[in-house]
Design a protein around this motif. Sequence first.
Motif, short mmCIF file in Angstrom:
data_model
loop_
_atom_site.label_atom_id
_atom_site.label_comp_id
_atom_site.label_asym_id
_atom_site.label_seq_id
_atom_site.Cartn_x
_atom_site.Cartn_y
_atom_site.Cartn_z
N TYR A 172 0.88 -1.17 0.00
CA TYR A 172 0.00 0.00 0.00
C TYR A 172 0.91 1.21 0.00
O TYR A 172 1.54 1.51 1.01
N ASN A 184 4.30 1.08 1.79
CA ASN A 184 4.21 0.11 2.87
C ASN A 184 4.07 -1.29 2.29
O ASN A 184 3.03 -1.66 1.76
N VAL A 227 3.16 -4.71 2.50
CA VAL A 227 2.31 -5.42 3.45
C VAL A 227 2.51 -6.92 3.35
O VAL A 227 2.47 -7.65 4.35
N PRO A 262 1.78 -10.81 14.76
CA PRO A 262 1.39 -9.55 15.40
C PRO A 262 0.43 -8.74 14.55
O PRO A 262 0.31 -8.95 13.36
N SER A 263 -0.22 -7.79 15.21
CA SER A 263 -1.15 -6.90 14.52
C SER A 263 -0.41 -6.11 13.44
O SER A 263 0.71 -5.65 13.65
N GLY A 264 -1.02 -6.01 12.28
CA GLY A 264 -0.41 -5.27 11.19
C GLY A 264 0.59 -6.05 10.38
O GLY A 264 1.24 -5.52 9.48
N SER A 265 0.71 -7.36 10.67
CA SER A 265 1.73 -8.15 9.96
C SER A 265 1.27 -8.58 8.57
O SER A 265 2.06 -9.12 7.80
N GLY A 266 -0.02 -8.36 8.24
CA GLY A 266 -0.48 -8.67 6.89
C GLY A 266 -1.38 -9.88 6.80
O GLY A 266 -1.71 -10.33 5.70
N LYS A 267 -1.84 -10.41 7.95
CA LYS A 267 -2.66 -11.62 7.93
C LYS A 267 -3.97 -11.41 7.19
O LYS A 267 -4.34 -12.20 6.30
N SER A 268 -4.68 -10.32 7.52
CA SER A 268 -5.95 -10.06 6.84
C SER A 268 -5.73 -9.83 5.36
O SER A 268 -6.51 -10.30 4.52
N THR A 269 -4.67 -9.11 5.03
CA THR A 269 -4.40 -8.82 3.62
C THR A 269 -4.16 -10.11 2.84
O THR A 269 -4.69 -10.29 1.74
N GLU A 288 -9.86 -13.84 12.06
CA GLU A 288 -10.09 -13.54 13.48
C GLU A 288 -11.57 -13.58 13.81
O GLU A 288 -12.13 -12.62 14.35
N HIS A 316 -6.03 -15.46 16.94
CA HIS A 316 -5.18 -15.20 18.09
C HIS A 316 -5.40 -16.25 19.16
O HIS A 316 -4.87 -16.14 20.27
N1 LIG Z 1 -6.83 -0.61 2.52
C1 LIG Z 1 -5.61 -0.33 3.03
N2 LIG Z 1 -4.97 0.80 2.67
C2 LIG Z 1 -3.72 1.08 3.17
N3 LIG Z 1 -3.08 0.32 4.04
C3 LIG Z 1 -3.66 -0.83 4.45
C4 LIG Z 1 -4.96 -1.20 3.97
N4 LIG Z 1 -5.32 -2.38 4.54
C5 LIG Z 1 -4.28 -2.72 5.34
N5 LIG Z 1 -3.28 -1.79 5.29
C6 LIG Z 1 -2.00 -1.85 6.01
O1 LIG Z 1 -1.44 -3.11 5.76
C7 LIG Z 1 -0.80 -3.61 6.92
C8 LIG Z 1 -1.31 -5.00 7.20
O2 LIG Z 1 -2.68 -4.93 7.55
P1 LIG Z 1 -3.53 -6.22 7.88
O3 LIG Z 1 -4.92 -5.79 8.12
O4 LIG Z 1 -3.31 -7.24 6.83
O5 LIG Z 1 -2.84 -6.72 9.24
P2 LIG Z 1 -3.28 -7.89 10.21
O6 LIG Z 1 -2.12 -8.79 10.34
O7 LIG Z 1 -4.55 -8.48 9.76
O8 LIG Z 1 -3.47 -7.13 11.57
P3 LIG Z 1 -4.56 -7.38 12.75
O9 LIG Z 1 -4.08 -8.54 13.54
O10 LIG Z 1 -4.52 -6.12 13.54
O11 LIG Z 1 -5.88 -7.62 12.08
C9 LIG Z 1 -1.05 -2.61 8.02
O12 LIG Z 1 0.12 -1.84 8.15
C10 LIG Z 1 -2.19 -1.77 7.50
O13 LIG Z 1 -2.05 -0.46 7.97
#
Ligand SMILES: Nc1ncnc2c1ncn2[C@@H]1O[C@H](COP(=O)(O)OP(=O)(O)OP(=O)(O)O)[C@@H](O)[C@H]1O
Lengths: 314, 265
Positions: free
Chosen positions: B16, B19, B21, B40-47, B177, B209
């Motif tokens: 992004y 960044n 991801v 950890p949070s923000g590590s990219g799992k949801s993406t 999650e 988690h």
């Molecule tokens: N639509 C978006 N636009 C810009 N940045 C994004 C977008 N979606 C996610 N990010 C960034 O991508 C990174 C990974 O996000 P992601 O949601 O995949 O993390 P996660 O591992 O699922 O975290 P969590 O455990 O908090 O859900 C984060 O730094 C987030 O800020």
Amino acid sequence: MPTSPASTIIPLEDRPVDDSGRGRRRHVRDIAVWLVAVLITAYAAVIVAANPAMRWDSIGKFLTAPIIIQGLGVTILLTVASAIIGFAGGLVIALMRMSANPLVRTIAIAYLGFFRAVPLLVQLLIWYNLGTFFPRLGIGIPFTDIGLYGATNDLLPPITACLVAIGLNQAAYMGEIIRGGLISVQPGQIEAATALGMTRTKAFRRVIAPQAARSIIPPLGNDTINLLKATSLVSIVGVGDLMTRAQGIYATNYQVIPLLIVASIWYLALTAIISIVQGLLERRLSIAHIADRNAIPLLDRLWPRATKRQEVTP
Amino acid sequence: MTSPAFIRIRDLTKSYGSNRVLDAITLDIREGETRCIIGPSGSGKSTLLRCLNALTGFDSGALVVGSTRVGYTDRDGVLKPWTPREAASFRSRIGFVAQHVNLFSHRTVIENVIEGPVHVLGISDTVARRRAADLLARVGLADKHDSYPIQLSGGQQQRAAIARALAMEPQVMLFDEATSALDPELVAEVLNVMAALSADGMTMVVVTHEMRFAQEAGDRIAVLDAGRLIEDGTADEVFGRPRHARTAEFLKDHFAFSRQPALAG
Ligand SMILES: Nc1ncnc2c1ncn2[C@@H]1O[C@H](COP(=O)(O)OP(=O)(O)OP(=O)(O)O)[C@@H](O)[C@H]1O
Ligand SMILES: [Mg+2]
């Protein structure tokens, strides 16, 4: 809240509760409100009815006079047709306003800017007098003579000019109401529809539109009532709506107030119909929690009881 | 370990802006496997999960789910990006359960469950209702057919969301999650449904988690950190002998605070 001194011990065990006062107070309050309302209405009625200029017989006579009924028909036609133009146009404007394409967005913003800024009366006069500015109207290839043209005044008779003016103006307001409804839909709902495999159009039809409708209906009803009353502006250009007919009659018989009352009675009746339709639509689209909220008596919603409030789920 | 990989992720990369991801993720998931993803949070799992069902695109790398190359159609040896219709048709074969419950709030539970089968797959209302009734019984909501989402507890809503996804007879179920927005006492009922599904042989990718769930229901566990896959192995390997210092650190933090619900039955 004052804290009790440490030495005062507040007993925890049950004591009999005397609840009777609360119910009685409410009762007294309700009766007082009704009493005041009835008194004011009665007083107003006496003042109006006792006035010698008040010709009850002419109100009765003109209320259903053919000419008034004709005017009523024109008012209904103008309202319904511009409501339809307004809704269809408003949907287009709302979608354009939310488009990802900046040019499309700008066009929508410019449309909203113009039609909401210029008073409806001015817009009406512009469309009505278009013939003096562009004597001929039509479609064709710019800068050539090829195409279909006609005299503006034939293509745009006064009633059509009014419809166009009111409809386009209405589209601007509807556009914002519809957009408000669309952005109130939770993003998670749209994601769920997408994840299920819905295309954008299907998600719009099955999920976004029905959810947006819930929040659109109340302002839509409001706006339609405004529209109904705004149609009375066409009397300025002599289109024979309810108001024009009433004016025409009192111009000759000088019974101004009775005829305005005749018009008011009809506007009141039409407004009542719109409100009822709005209520039915809301009931149909409401889900359980909204129905619950409506179950709380109106007076209690305005003036919540100090205790024993029904919990409302947001 | 002999069945071929059903989901194949190769060098998947996504940014992004500046960044990054997802950073060159390579991962195989077999048919019938339950793969947990932690980190950890923000590590990219949801993406990563959203890439798997094409809710979002990626910049480079390749992704194959079953016999489908995600994002592209092969036309005479040339890969053409999907049309919206092709993407939608792919998504209808992938079940997705999100963190924040997103049942359609204007429809009852049963209407939610038949929405996809009837309006996306074109199955008849009667057949869809019969199947929906079975699914709702499976997730313990046999008595909630005509309730609206707002009338259900969070755990019941999430179980209904699982039934809605299962009604599409998906090839894979993705859970992002699915329990982390729930009150602690409601977590177990949802995890139990997921564990039963896993035992039935559903292919599942579970971002979670809940370490106990990962340990007991997960066949393998992958750990993401700052967009990189830093660990991939069985629960014993990942929890017992983490190879990466970041894994050990994450697990230490996590086990220090995590509530560990009992997995009944
Ligand atoms: N639509 C978006 N636009 C810009 N940045 C994004 C977008 N979606 C996610 N990010 C960034 O991508 C990174 C990974 O996000 P992601 O949601 O995949 O993390 P996660 O591992 O699922 O975290 P969590 O455990 O908090 O859900 C984060 O730094 C987030 O800020
Ligand atoms: Mg996430």
